[in-house]
Design an enzyme around this catalytic site. Sequence first.
Site, mmCIF file in Angstrom:
data_model
loop_
_atom_site.group_PDB
_atom_site.id
_atom_site.type_symbol
_atom_site.label_atom_id
_atom_site.label_comp_id
_atom_site.label_asym_id
_atom_site.label_seq_id
_atom_site.Cartn_x
_atom_site.Cartn_y
_atom_site.Cartn_z
ATOM 1 N N HIS A 1 32.004 17.816 38.851
ATOM 2 C CA HIS A 1 31.192 18.522 37.858
ATOM 3 C C HIS A 1 31.352 20.042 37.920
ATOM 4 C CE1 HIS A 1 29.295 14.863 36.505
ATOM 5 N NE2 HIS A 1 28.901 14.569 37.722
ATOM 6 N N ARG B 1 34.551 17.367 46.777
ATOM 7 C CA ARG B 1 34.246 16.126 46.070
ATOM 8 C C ARG B 1 35.353 15.936 45.047
ATOM 9 N NH1 ARG B 1 28.923 14.112 42.780
ATOM 10 N NH2 ARG B 1 29.135 16.038 41.586
ATOM 11 N N GLU C 1 25.728 5.689 44.098
ATOM 12 C CA GLU C 1 24.993 6.303 42.977
ATOM 13 C C GLU C 1 24.953 5.396 41.761
ATOM 14 O OE1 GLU C 1 26.778 10.058 41.892
ATOM 15 O OE2 GLU C 1 28.815 9.294 42.032
ATOM 16 N N ASP D 1 22.500 10.428 39.500
ATOM 17 C CA ASP D 1 23.099 9.242 38.874
ATOM 18 C C ASP D 1 22.365 7.978 39.298
ATOM 19 O OD1 ASP D 1 25.172 10.065 37.131
ATOM 20 O OD2 ASP D 1 26.330 10.714 38.861
HETATM 21 C C1 3PY Z 1 24.226 12.888 41.721
HETATM 22 O O1 3PY Z 1 23.084 13.281 42.003
HETATM 23 O O2 3PY Z 1 24.467 11.939 40.985
HETATM 24 C C2 3PY Z 1 25.361 13.597 42.276
HETATM 25 O O3 3PY Z 1 26.475 13.158 42.086
HETATM 26 C C3 3PY Z 1 25.106 14.850 43.027
HETATM 27 O O4 3PY Z 1 25.995 15.781 42.715
HETATM 28 MG MG MG Z 2 26.639 11.737 40.638
#
Ligand code: 3PY
Ligand code: MG
Length: 277
Positions: free
Chosen positions: A46, A71, A147, A173
């Site tokens: 992101h 990441r 996530e 997420d």
């Molecule tokens: C999330 O909170 O989904 C993340 O990937 C954190 O960056």
């Molecule tokens: Mg995420």
Amino acid sequence: MRESSVRALLAGGGTAVNAWLSGDSPFFAETLSHAGFDVVTVDLQHGMFGLDGALRLLQAISAGPAEPFARCPSHDPAIIGKLLDAGAYGIICPGVDSVEDAAAFVAACRYPPVGRRSFGPARALLYGGADYVDGADETVLTWAMIESAPALEAVEEIVATPGLDGVFVGPNDLALALGERPGQVPAPAKVEEAWVRIVEAAHAAGIYAGSFCANGTVAAHLTTLGYDLVTPGSDAAHLRAGASAAIAAARSSAAPASAGAGGAEGAGRSAEPESGY
Ligand code: 3PY
Ligand code: MG
């Protein structure tokens, strides 16, 4: 090969505090590396930069004491390999939904015969040392992000993936996947329960647990739950919070009538969700 200070810290029972780079400024990356964080993570999923920007950020991080992580934007082994070749000492992989995903991710981070990483540690030789190939597999930390609903369902199996060092929660997420809005502080009960389930599963399997967090208070809460790697918001969140505090302090002597649209309230985003971004 240069030792991983984060691996040593975690092995000793410590908690690592992680900065999260979404902006493309080597100067700010270097500043955060000197700010007291144990790790600085370059977020290619992101963050507002691409692979070329990530290299410059990794270089800037290693001008200070924090350890450089990245990441990756996807599960593409070519990009994971490039980030490792650029000197990342930890890879946080988003959206690891199954044991198969986790095994493929670990294979992308390890040299044969254990994995499938291709040899070519261009800058990693400079950061890690000339004997990089001898120690890379035991040094580089692999973090699979939990996530999604399938990932949470399979977390007890994912944590048993050979060679996986840790799981890392994406609470925003995960909240969406569980039917909740991201950015709620305190987190919804379903996310709180997931945090507990994930750290327990990780520790039962002998691996680490990490998480992104909305802010430092949430990071402290996760530390009390046993989390080993906590990320108290992104660079942009720190910048915004610091700017809002400075503006509020600067305007604190002004008559209340002079505040308003341009005042401290107008400058902040307090009415918006606190996602950590
Ligand atoms: C999330 O909170 O989904 C993340 O990937 C954190 O960056
Ligand atoms: Mg995420």
